[in-house]
Design an enzyme around this catalytic site. Structure first.
Site, PDB file in Angstrom:
ATOM      1  N   ARG A 223      16.232  15.070  35.064  1.00 41.35           N
ATOM      2  CA  ARG A 223      14.826  14.944  34.541  1.00 41.35           C
ATOM      3  C   ARG A 223      14.657  15.798  33.243  1.00 41.35           C
ATOM      4  O   ARG A 223      15.113  16.849  33.250  1.00 41.35           O
ATOM      5  CB  ARG A 223      13.744  15.356  35.552  1.00 41.35           C
ATOM      6  N   GLU A 249       8.376  12.668  27.641  1.00 44.09           N
ATOM      7  CA  GLU A 249       9.274  11.360  27.772  1.00 44.09           C
ATOM      8  C   GLU A 249       8.125  10.049  27.892  1.00 44.09           C
ATOM      9  O   GLU A 249       7.385  10.319  28.585  1.00 44.09           O
ATOM     10  CB  GLU A 249      10.266  11.194  28.762  1.00 44.09           C
ATOM     11  N   HIS A 268      16.376   6.861  28.858  1.00 41.97           N
ATOM     12  CA  HIS A 268      16.128   6.802  30.368  1.00 41.97           C
ATOM     13  C   HIS A 268      16.619   5.441  30.944  1.00 41.97           C
ATOM     14  O   HIS A 268      15.826   4.801  31.491  1.00 41.97           O
ATOM     15  CB  HIS A 268      14.609   7.192  30.569  1.00 41.97           C
TER      16      HIS A 268
END
Lengths: 307, 307
Positions: A223, A249, A268
């Site tokens: 993450r 993000e 991602h």
């Protein structure tokens, strides 16, 4: 057993499961069926209102479609179980980890840019993955899937998890995070695949990156907030870096990480492949049938307060 | 046993081998020691004069540093053995094959270009390598090394070689090239790693590519002329393509392949990694000691006329 799924598409994919009555709900606002929903499957990779769970008196299980559960675990009502999609993302995320490692070692980003200039590069001798000393930071089910794919490349593999423990069929021993200061200087590649928790947030900071040798490669498929982004910007160039997750993000257009030397950013995409749907559906069918039969659900995340 | 090595660097890397006297020779012109040289190791990835071999009356063995031997086999004098560097390039080339496959399936070239625009792409669902039906065209030592790395990704693997034969510990059966018309339409990824011979030159032509399904991926880590470049240009876009070798090579700046949609070009970097030197030196030390002791050399290439 009333069960909410995030879309008509998921309801179609799931098909009929004995004892399960499906309602479709993207969890964006209150609904009548919240009174008697027993299992909730929230949307995948889209925002949803965790606060709605408090208005579901018969709720027993929140079944995520993601492996990560940061930001949700703390907000699931007392007495309600939270399960992640353990196993569902292993293949897809593990292969992205390998894709990023191989792309960075073998020079793919440079070749893409040279191709756009119609230029046949002469890159000289590049590092192979063979013979590299690789440190895998995190050894849950995705970490294990990464290890299985790495070993046939002839790497020297070291595995680190929150606590030291015995090894398995792939590695002789699992080191604890306290061993990192000794281990980091001795590795060419570090791959982070830890869950985001209070103890992993900011784990990859200036000190961590400074302990890696010149030219080493850091890869984040965990993450974004596991790494301190400013530190990545400072060490890019001396280190090579590949990240599928960032903090913030999505990465804003004016962020310096985009143009930091030696950095490869993928947006991602660890989980969003053709591998996802069939594995997610198989997991959901098994899990819902299990709970409908009155059995314990699998992949339940334990809260620190459970101990 | 007088042995020529292509540079001082190779002589240093080799070190002392019992019974071997090293001379350095890049084989660019006649030298006095050609009278009594017994083993010749030609330069790697650089031009050299094969015609010089005819002026070496005591020559017994030409030991290549490459896996490929196209253009040389035909010109080695009668009675002189030719050996390739079997095994030396396995790790490096096999991992480039995986790098190209993963880069193309998982969208790395698009992410590199998006990164240069500081743009967080939303690519949607991309193909995983997991669950893909992969056809490996060529099953020598590099093919085997590719297969060992592919299998942990959860692919369905089919292997094709010049002639059908029994399988091994990795695959149940090896198909012959005559099965290609039936096999190609049923595969998502084809990886070519055959030697360049009269029967493989132009093997990947319009008919071959037309038999591959829409969206499938063709990867060439063999030799450029195994594929018909014009056919690659025609099928790029409908197919995805990744090539480490081209015909012509290097690819000229005005060649349409550079800008054909769905194509990734790497500049013949399959072998040029840190994995090469230690494996090449180990092979040379073993081979030279063997020949100096009067034993048969390993990895000898048989000429069609030998049969």
């Amino acid at each position: 057993m009333k069960t909410s799924l995030p879309s008509d598409e998921w309801a179609d994919l799931l098909g009929a499961v004995d004892g399960v009555e499906v309602v479709v709900d993207d969890l964006s606002g209150p609904q009548d069926h919240h009174r008697d929903v027993v299992v909730v499957v929230p949307p995948y990779l889209r925002p949803w209102d965790v606060g709605l769970l408090a208005g579901m008196p018969r709720l027993r299980l929140v079944q995520l479609l993601s492996a990560g559960y940061d930001g949700i675990l703390e907000r699931v009502p007392h007495g309600v179980l939270l399960a992640n999609a353990a196993g569902v993302h292993d293949d897809s995320t593990a292969e992205l980890a390998l894709a990023l490692v191989l792309a960075q070692l073998r020079g793919i980003p440079d070749f893409v840019r040279a191709q756009d200039r119609a230029e046949w590069m002469r890159p000289g001798i590049l590092p192979s993955l063979a013979d590299r000393r690789v440190l895998l930071l995190g050894y849950g089910s995705i970490g294990h899937a990464i290890a299985r794919r790495l070993l046939p490349f002839g790497v020297e593999l070291t595995v680190v998890a929150s606590r030291a423990r015995e090894g398995d069929e792939l590695v002789a021993v699992v080191h604890g995070v306290d061993a990192l200061p000794t281990l980091l200087p001795r590795h060419d590649v570090v791959i982070a695949i830890v869950p985001l928790t209070d103890s992993t947030r900011g784990l990859v900071d200036d000190g961590f990156l400074a302990a890696m040798p010149d030219g080493a490669l850091f890869v984040n498929v965990a993450r974004g907030p596991v790494a301190v982004t400013d530190a990545l910007v400072r060490h890019g160039g001396r280190l090579r870096i590949a990240v599928d997750v960032t903090d913030p993000e999505p990465l804003p257009a004016d962020h310096p990480l985009w143009h930091t030397p030696g950095v490869l950013v993928s947006p991602h995409v660890g989980g969003a492949t053709t591998a996802f749907a069939p594995r997610a559906v198989a997991m959901l069918r098994d899990q819902l049938a299990r709970v409908a039969r009155g059995e314990e659900p699998r992949h339940v995340i334990h809260r620190p307060s459970d101990h």
